[in-house]
Scaffold this motif. Sequence first.
Motif, PDB file in Angstrom:
ATOM      1  N   ASP A 296       0.742  -1.273  -0.040  1.00 17.68           N
ATOM      2  CA  ASP A 296       0.220   0.155  -0.036  1.00 17.68           C
ATOM      3  C   ASP A 296       0.761   1.113  -0.059  1.00 17.68           C
ATOM      4  N   LEU A 297       1.733   1.369   1.016  1.00 15.35           N
ATOM      5  CA  LEU A 297       2.909   2.612   0.958  1.00 15.35           C
ATOM      6  C   LEU A 297       3.642   2.650  -0.486  1.00 15.35           C
ATOM      7  N   ALA A 298       4.120   1.591  -1.103  1.00 13.75           N
ATOM      8  CA  ALA A 298       4.884   1.609  -2.198  1.00 13.75           C
ATOM      9  C   ALA A 298       3.980   2.391  -3.334  1.00 13.75           C
ATOM     10  N   HIS A 299       2.731   1.936  -3.326  1.00  9.53           N
ATOM     11  CA  HIS A 299       1.678   2.461  -4.423  1.00  9.53           C
ATOM     12  C   HIS A 299       1.460   4.046  -4.127  1.00  9.53           C
ATOM     13  N   VAL A 306       4.818  10.560  -9.094  1.00  5.39           N
ATOM     14  CA  VAL A 306       4.433  10.943 -10.506  1.00  5.39           C
ATOM     15  C   VAL A 306       3.493  12.207 -10.483  1.00  5.39           C
ATOM     16  N   GLN A 307       2.907  12.212  -9.517  1.00  8.62           N
ATOM     17  CA  GLN A 307       1.781  13.529  -9.410  1.00  8.62           C
ATOM     18  C   GLN A 307       2.903  14.798  -9.424  1.00  8.62           C
ATOM     19  N   TYR A 351       7.017   0.537  -9.555  1.00  6.56           N
ATOM     20  CA  TYR A 351       5.632   1.240  -9.602  1.00  6.56           C
ATOM     21  C   TYR A 351       5.703   2.668 -10.289  1.00  6.56           C
ATOM     22  N   ALA A 352       6.520   3.399  -9.787  1.00  7.18           N
ATOM     23  CA  ALA A 352       6.800   4.981 -10.236  1.00  7.18           C
ATOM     24  C   ALA A 352       7.115   4.881 -11.770  1.00  7.18           C
TER      25      ALA A 352
END
Length: 503
Positions: A296-299, A306-307, A351-352
């Motif tokens: 969850d934290l990684a996401h 990215v935002q 993920y990034a």
Amino acid sequence: MAKATTTIRQVLNYQPHRAAWFAANQTLFNQIAAFYFEVIQAHEKVLDLSNKDALTALEMLTHATKKNPIPVMPLAALGAAIPAMFRRAAINAALGSARSFSSHLQKWRKRKEKAMAKGKTFTERPPVPPRTWNKSVPFYAGQWKERSASSIVLKVWTGSCWSWIKVRITGRELPPDAEIGSPSLIGRGKEWWLHTPIEKHFSSPAPIEKQVTTNAHTTICAVDLNLNEQTAVCTIQTVEGTILATRFIGGGREISGFRKKQLGRIARNRRKTGIIAEGEQDNAALWRKLGHRDEDLAHRVSARIVQFAKAHGATVLVFEHLGHLKPEKGKYSRRGNSKRAFWMKGRILRYAKYKAYHEGILTSRVNPRNTSRECARCYGVVVRYQQGQPAQGYTPGVPLVLCPQCAMKGNADRNASLVIGQRLIARYGQASQEKPPTPLLRQERGEKSPGVAVCQDAKGQEEPSLLQAGHADSNEHGTAQDVSLRMDEHSSDILRQLRFPCE
Ligand SMILES: [Zn+2]
């Protein structure tokens, strides 16, 4: 054009007895996939064909038509008449598994040969074909219809017949501009979900090298990932070196405390029972809780990176290579904690990268050596210290930094993040300045390629374009030494390509 794929997951609402139909549908699908896996094993040459040709060949072997009345291994032997699109989906599932199995087997054979050649004993067991099949059923065109935001009609095998059934959908809606792939029916616990892959097309971003070397206003977002409270520190700078923004993404202390608590509980439970059953996960619920929280934290962190990059118009995202895990000493919970924090960095990066690509942002990585010890302003060696202590020496992990050469003062992680960004810019800056002229390249290639002499004609025709292609590539990486190394690689590539038509 570039494309990015995502899966939209939607939960299905249906009358309870239909769950049994979905299960029956999946069972049939897996029987057919297993059947085709066997057919492929009996006709291994099929794997040399493209997926499309393999599909045709497998249908010839199994499916009776007017032109092909008696197939070698009839699928009809399984019973029910199978809709063509259901059969094709199963064939493709079987092909995927067979290709994977075959490549594992080949690799195993190679390892075995290598060991035998060296006279070593080889005890590794060969890979085995799948014993059970539990694949989800994709619905190709023709197997579904009348899809709206709230419902879809699916053709399923109920256990006794083929039937069109309407199911209600809830969850995230499909975006209007995306290209929709075949949905799959996924069983998760007692629920059934519809997973729909969607493809988004966008004009592909220019290569990083081009962005950095041709446009001084190109904006890059550099990220320093940490094991302390500041999980990620992002800075935005232009290629010219103007620093535009900084963002600290925290959460490190909280997750660390959470992990410590859970790992401590696991350690205590283990001490109580004394033994750990082999091949069985102990404390499964605690481990799952830990895993979910990390995931969850990684996401969340990767999404915020990215935002932030997008909000400031960055088109390149840069990280440092993560290097190796340095094992820590101490209690079980401490060792486990640092290991998980290290894995977390890898996950955030992965993920990034993926999330950034969806926004048309490319990701790169740079050499991590001494990124924290270098001054972002003058490249001098910095002092790292704690608040309230004298500014001298280098204490890893503490927050403040001071450069004795240029008096730069600030946050250590922010400085590291800036250095990471500058490394990317420097990589291309150097390559373009130290670009060797083409004649040198030609000379070098000539010396090292005696084989070319045989095919003078091919060489004469192909040389210019190939050399240019190789040359452009060679600029990608850092130093002059790098460039010459790469040229060797390329000249052997060229050789291979040139020799081919003569042989
Ligand atoms: Zn400095």
